[in-house]
Design a protein around this motif. Structure first.
Motif, PDB file in Angstrom:
ATOM      1  N   SER A 109       0.827  -1.209   0.000  1.00 42.12           N
ATOM      2  CA  SER A 109       0.000   0.000   0.000  1.00 42.12           C
ATOM      3  C   SER A 109       0.855   1.250   0.000  1.00 42.12           C
ATOM      4  N   ALA A 110       1.951   1.232   0.776  1.00 41.77           N
ATOM      5  CA  ALA A 110       2.841   2.398   0.804  1.00 41.77           C
ATOM      6  C   ALA A 110       3.546   2.584  -0.525  1.00 41.77           C
ATOM      7  N   ARG A 111       3.852   1.482  -1.222  1.00 42.26           N
ATOM      8  CA  ARG A 111       4.565   1.595  -2.490  1.00 42.26           C
ATOM      9  C   ARG A 111       3.673   2.123  -3.612  1.00 42.26           C
ATOM     10  N   VAL A 112       2.405   1.664  -3.680  1.00 42.78           N
ATOM     11  CA  VAL A 112       1.534   2.070  -4.780  1.00 42.78           C
ATOM     12  C   VAL A 112       0.679   3.278  -4.449  1.00 42.78           C
ATOM     13  N   GLY A 113       0.627   3.658  -3.174  1.00 42.71           N
ATOM     14  CA  GLY A 113      -0.151   4.835  -2.813  1.00 42.71           C
ATOM     15  C   GLY A 113      -1.625   4.570  -2.591  1.00 42.71           C
ATOM     16  N   GLU A 114      -2.045   3.317  -2.609  1.00 47.22           N
ATOM     17  CA  GLU A 114      -3.438   2.956  -2.347  1.00 47.22           C
ATOM     18  C   GLU A 114      -3.456   1.743  -1.427  1.00 47.22           C
ATOM     19  N   LEU A 115      -4.548   1.639  -0.655  1.00 46.08           N
ATOM     20  CA  LEU A 115      -4.678   0.499   0.236  1.00 46.08           C
ATOM     21  C   LEU A 115      -4.878  -0.775  -0.581  1.00 46.08           C
ATOM     22  N   MET A 116      -4.043  -1.768  -0.335  1.00 40.73           N
ATOM     23  CA  MET A 116      -4.116  -3.061  -1.008  1.00 40.73           C
ATOM     24  C   MET A 116      -4.415  -4.140   0.019  1.00 40.73           C
ATOM     25  N   VAL A 117      -5.303  -5.052  -0.334  1.00 39.51           N
ATOM     26  CA  VAL A 117      -5.784  -6.089   0.581  1.00 39.51           C
ATOM     27  C   VAL A 117      -5.320  -7.447   0.087  1.00 39.51           C
ATOM     28  N   ARG A 118      -4.948  -8.320   1.023  1.00 41.46           N
ATOM     29  CA  ARG A 118      -4.534  -9.677   0.687  1.00 41.46           C
ATOM     30  C   ARG A 118      -5.765 -10.519   0.338  1.00 41.46           C
ATOM     31  N   GLU A 119      -5.659 -11.273  -0.766  1.00 45.71           N
ATOM     32  CA  GLU A 119      -6.678 -12.246  -1.140  1.00 45.71           C
ATOM     33  C   GLU A 119      -6.150 -13.629  -0.814  1.00 45.71           C
ATOM     34  N   ASN A 120      -6.874 -14.390   0.013  1.00 45.11           N
ATOM     35  CA  ASN A 120      -6.465 -15.723   0.406  1.00 45.11           C
ATOM     36  C   ASN A 120      -7.374 -16.769  -0.224  1.00 45.11           C
ATOM     37  N   VAL A 121      -6.862 -17.959  -0.396  1.00 48.27           N
ATOM     38  CA  VAL A 121      -7.635 -19.079  -0.915  1.00 48.27           C
ATOM     39  C   VAL A 121      -7.392 -20.286  -0.030  1.00 48.27           C
ATOM     40  N   ASP A 122      -8.358 -21.170  -0.025  1.00 49.23           N
ATOM     41  CA  ASP A 122      -8.216 -22.440   0.681  1.00 49.23           C
ATOM     42  C   ASP A 122      -7.622 -23.437  -0.293  1.00 49.23           C
ATOM     43  N   THR A 123      -6.337 -23.716  -0.139  1.00 53.76           N
ATOM     44  CA  THR A 123      -5.647 -24.556  -1.111  1.00 53.76           C
ATOM     45  C   THR A 123      -6.025 -26.019  -1.009  1.00 53.76           C
ATOM     46  N   SER A 124      -6.790 -26.402   0.031  1.00 51.21           N
ATOM     47  CA  SER A 124      -7.182 -27.806   0.141  1.00 51.21           C
ATOM     48  C   SER A 124      -8.352 -28.139  -0.761  1.00 51.21           C
ATOM     49  N   LEU A 125      -9.096 -27.137  -1.207  1.00 51.60           N
ATOM     50  CA  LEU A 125     -10.277 -27.393  -2.008  1.00 51.60           C
ATOM     51  C   LEU A 125      -9.892 -27.603  -3.473  1.00 51.60           C
ATOM     52  N   PRO A 126     -10.380 -28.650  -4.104  1.00 50.05           N
ATOM     53  CA  PRO A 126     -10.130 -28.818  -5.538  1.00 50.05           C
ATOM     54  C   PRO A 126     -10.910 -27.791  -6.333  1.00 50.05           C
ATOM     55  N   ARG A 127     -10.345 -27.358  -7.400  1.00 52.60           N
ATOM     56  CA  ARG A 127     -11.000 -26.400  -8.292  1.00 52.60           C
ATOM     57  C   ARG A 127     -11.239 -27.111  -9.623  1.00 52.60           C
ATOM     58  N   ILE A 128     -12.498 -27.174 -10.015  1.00 49.56           N
ATOM     59  CA  ILE A 128     -12.911 -27.931 -11.194  1.00 49.56           C
ATOM     60  C   ILE A 128     -13.202 -26.973 -12.326  1.00 49.56           C
ATOM     61  N   VAL A 129     -12.709 -27.300 -13.497  1.00 48.54           N
ATOM     62  CA  VAL A 129     -12.973 -26.528 -14.706  1.00 48.54           C
ATOM     63  C   VAL A 129     -13.678 -27.452 -15.697  1.00 48.54           C
ATOM     64  N   VAL A 130     -14.875 -27.061 -16.107  1.00 45.97           N
ATOM     65  CA  VAL A 130     -15.655 -27.820 -17.095  1.00 45.97           C
ATOM     66  C   VAL A 130     -15.589 -27.053 -18.410  1.00 45.97           C
ATOM     67  N   LEU A 131     -15.037 -27.685 -19.431  1.00 45.21           N
ATOM     68  CA  LEU A 131     -14.902 -27.086 -20.753  1.00 45.21           C
ATOM     69  C   LEU A 131     -15.860 -27.796 -21.707  1.00 45.21           C
TER      70      LEU A 131
END
Length: 399
Positions: A207-229
């Protein structure tokens, strides 16, 4: 506005009578011509009067699976002070019309009509608008107006129950983590601060480097992520009305529904983004974005499956673009590719994604001969329809 055949004939007769009356000085002919012209003018004034009608409609329900019953309840109320005389109304429901009784509807009264919505085929059934035609008592002029906007009834593909979903492995910047019920919360990305975010999630150094408040985005890495094509290229599903495409849509709906029931992240993509139903009477937004992900972004995956259509564009280029995007973005760890008999010769594009997706499953529908699994290096399910795919799902689940 349209002048009927009777009105056109009377208008021609008025011109002829007036011309003959003035030309040969016959006042009787002139009087008849004036009467005929007056009748046409009166008909125009009557037809131009716009009745005040309030139209409400309710779909019960507005989202069904293919073959399930759905009804539309339409109510028309006369909000004016005059009796709505000489009115003919019909409501549009897909490719057919339904008559609505509004003839001589009294002020303050309403009439209700309910009818079945056809759900034999998957798709988006547009219902409405109500078309009201007003005629004069002599039947010389007819004026049609539309009331209320069209509303969609979403006919989803049939959903076949799947008893299991992939356990998979999630990806993050910290590496792969096996799927377990109690997963860790791992940093994934940064985004701009919005009102309501917790201050403890603010990344102060960035946030100090870019001049705007930046928030961390977290994910639950234990959950599988499915992509249907879903392969919606016309070359993959040959034929005028290919059942293989309907079967692929049913399989995609089954996988998506199973993942949602298990609270697992799932993404639905189309090989050809132009294969999504485009803007039609305001029912859907025009498609945009690669692999059809942004097309119809305001609707759910089952709605997008209802609106999916075959695309006759450049088939090879569309598949290459979809594969490139999947490799670049790594949208999940389990890829389910659903295609028809015409797509078996291009499975090499999906085989190249095995480095980005640990589990790749291909469903082939409508093929006359089995697809050799060893030739592709992926799990291949040959199925006659969506029900057969669901039946074989657990037996081939080697994630």
């Amino acid at each position: 506005m349209g002048i009927t055949a009777r009105g056109a004939g009377l208008l021609v007769a008025a011109v002829v009578l007036l011309g003959a009356g003035f030309r040969f000085a016959y006042p009787e002919l002139t009087l008849l011509g004036v009467a005929a012209a007056g009748a046409v003018g009166y008909a125009l004034l009557v037809a131009l009067w716009r009745p005040r009608l309030q139209v409400t409609r309710r779909a019960d329900p507005d989202r069904v699976s293919r073959g399930e019953p759905a009804r539309m309840v339409l109510t028309v109320r006369n909000a004016g002070r005059l009796r709505a005389a000489n009115l003919l109304a019909e409501d549009r429901c897909g490719d057919r019309t339904v008559p609505v009784p509004v003839l001589r509807l009294r002020p303050g009264r309403d009439t209700t009509v309910d009818y079945d919505v056809p759900t034999e085929r998957r798709g988006v059934v547009p219902v409405g608008p109500l078309r009201v035609t007003r005629r004069d008592p002599l039947g010389l002029v007819a004026l049609a107006r539309s009331y209320s906007a069209a509303v969609p009834v979403w006919v989803h593909p049939r959903i076949h129950p799947l008893t299991a979903v992939p356990t998979g492995a999630g990806r993050s910047l910290d590496g792969r983590v096996d799927g377990v019920p109690q997963g860790s919360i791992t940093f994934d990305s940064l985004r701009e601060y919005v009102v309501g975010d917790e201050l403890r999630r603010v990344h102060w150094r960035t946030s100090a480097r870019v001049g705007e408040l930046m928030v961390r985005e977290n994910v639950d890495t234990s959950l599988p992520r499915i992509v249907v094509l879903l392969d919606n290229r016309a070359t993959a599903h040959p034929g005028r009305e290919p059942e293989s495409f309907e079967s692929a849509c049913e399989a995609a709906a089954s996988v998506v529904a199973a993942a949602l029931r298990a609270d697992l992240p799932v993404s639905l993509l189309l090989v050809a983004p132009e294969g999504l139903l485009v803007a039609q009477e305001g029912l859907l937004a025009a498609p945009a974005g690669p692999a059809g992900e942004a097309a119809g972004a305001g609707i759910g995956p089952l709605d997008r499956l209802a609106a999916a259509r075959l695309d006759a564009g450049d088939a090879t280029a569309a598949l290459r673009a979809a594969a490139t995007r999947l490799r670049r973005d790594r949208l999940g760890d389990t890829l389910v590719f659903l295609t028809g008999p015409g797509g078996r010769g291009e499975l090499g594009h999906l085989g190249a994604l095995r480095g980005a997706y640990p589990s790749v499953v291909v469903g082939v529908f409508g093929a006359a001969e089995p697809t050799p699994a060893g030739a592709t290096g992926m799990v291949v399910v040959d199925a006659a329809d969506g029900a057969a795919f669901a039946a074989e799902w657990d037996g081939v689940r080697r994630w």
